[in-house]
Design a protein around this motif. Sequence first.
Motif: not given
Length: 238
Positions: A73-91
């Motif tokens: 999981v981590g932060w992002t500076q996207a201009s669209s409004g998304a601030k967080i990304w995440a990835a799972s064990d299932m790709e």
Amino acid sequence: DPRQPAAPLRIHGSTHSDDITNVSFAHADLGMPRNTLLSASSDGLVSTSNADEADEDEAVLHVGNWGCSISQVGWTQASSGAKIWAASDMETFSTWTHELDLCQSLDIRSPVLHGKRTWVTDYFIGCTKYPNTPESLGVFVGSNEGDLSLLSNANLAVPDAPWYLHNTWSQGHVGIIRSLLWEPENNVLVTGGEDAKINVWPTLSPEEPLDDDAMDVDLNPRKRSHDRDDEQVSSWSK
């Protein structure tokens, strides 16, 4: 307190119910409150909390339930409004608002990208800040053959936004790539794989143009073909 390592400064024991896999503090330029801590767990929850709050009942700010074990999981500076990304064990890959409303959730292996070459993802490696991508977030993915590519998404807040293929690095690893360090300021990429190699890729190949015709997305085929003459292969390993 580093002066008293045996005495924790704060204890938040009920934010998650299983192993915590990732934690990350928000950077000041994200516009988040001071000492906002992002955490993810194999319990399927993404959470933000106030690390300065001693009262555990008041510390949790927002919680999102993805329903699968989260590996990164981590932060992002996207201009669209998304601030967080995440990835799972299932790709699978997801993006979230700062209040942890789900924006995107997809199998990262599903976009088959066609440009000068065809790229098919087998697994997710990691994300990093990359100003030259549309949403300032570079998504690194790999193939079982040991190749890796840099992808980006046109709008991380929209479920069906198109994906772009920027670069592919080949013939440096044999097998799965487990980790990477990306330094866009110095134009250097370091990767480590199950083949016991650490590869340093000192330069980038020219990026794909980011226009509507640059990339077709095919959500069905699982076929990979490369134009070996066009690939960036300069690396050294040890």
